[in-house]
Motif scaffolding. Structure first.
Motif, PDB file in Angstrom:
ATOM      1  N   TYR A  48      -7.359  -1.126   5.292  1.00 39.07           N
ATOM      2  CA  TYR A  48      -7.076   0.237   5.739  1.00 39.07           C
ATOM      3  C   TYR A  48      -5.732   0.348   6.429  1.00 39.07           C
ATOM      4  N   ASN A  49      -5.101   1.525   6.290  1.00 42.21           N
ATOM      5  CA  ASN A  49      -3.799   1.748   6.901  1.00 42.21           C
ATOM      6  C   ASN A  49      -3.851   1.527   8.406  1.00 42.21           C
ATOM      7  N   HIS A  50      -2.827   0.877   8.897  1.00 41.27           N
ATOM      8  CA  HIS A  50      -2.698   0.570  10.314  1.00 41.27           C
ATOM      9  C   HIS A  50      -1.224   0.291  10.587  1.00 41.27           C
ATOM     10  N   HIS A  52       1.408  -2.043  13.559  1.00 41.71           N
ATOM     11  CA  HIS A  52       1.459  -2.981  14.678  1.00 41.71           C
ATOM     12  C   HIS A  52       2.911  -3.305  14.972  1.00 41.71           C
ATOM     13  N   ASP A  89       3.441   2.282   9.134  1.00 42.69           N
ATOM     14  CA  ASP A  89       2.060   2.526   8.726  1.00 42.69           C
ATOM     15  C   ASP A  89       1.875   1.894   7.350  1.00 42.69           C
ATOM     16  N   GLY A  91      -1.059  -0.246   4.402  1.00 39.66           N
ATOM     17  CA  GLY A  91      -2.388  -0.673   3.982  1.00 39.66           C
ATOM     18  C   GLY A  91      -2.349  -1.004   2.504  1.00 39.66           C
TER      19      GLY A  91
END
Length: 120
Positions: A48-50, A52, A89, A91
């Motif tokens: 899933y898109n994330h 960091h 962003d 994923g």
């Protein structure tokens, strides 16, 4: 301060962690500055898109992955790679099942919190 991995890690002896959603993860080596991780995706699994703070390079070992980075989606296959700058962003979905090698700088502290530290 983060620990570091052993100097030599053997694939048949290093833990493979089931991280859920059809994904498994195996640490390939790390210290606080750098980390490499092998990720298995089952057919249809979604990372899933994330975002960091770490820079990330991902190399596709096998399978087909639909990567999304900051709203742009490309299909990557074995031998392809992609770069995610800090806070991008991103994923991926894997319609075929496949394997990735993820590298991070600095290391993902959240990946090692649950690991037992190697003997000094």
């Amino acid at each position: 301060m983060m620990s570091q991995s052993e100097h030599f890690l053997f694939g048949n002896e290093t833990e493979i962690e089931d991280i859920g959603g059809g994904l498994k993860r195996q640490m390939l080596g790390y210290n606080q500055e750098l980390m490499a991780v092998k990720i298995w995706f089952e057919k249809g699994a979604v990372g899933y898109n994330h975002a960091h703070r770490h820079s990330q390079v991902t190399y596709v070992v096998e399978g087909e992955f639909h990567f999304n980075i900051d709203g742009v989606t490309k299909i990557l296959k074995a031998g392809d790679s992609c770069f995610m700058p800090p806070f991008a962003d991103h994923g991926a979905t894997c319609p075929t099942g496949g394997i990735l090698i993820d590298t991070f700088s600095p290391a993902r502290e959240d990946f090692v919190e649950g690991l037992s530290a190697p003997a000094p």
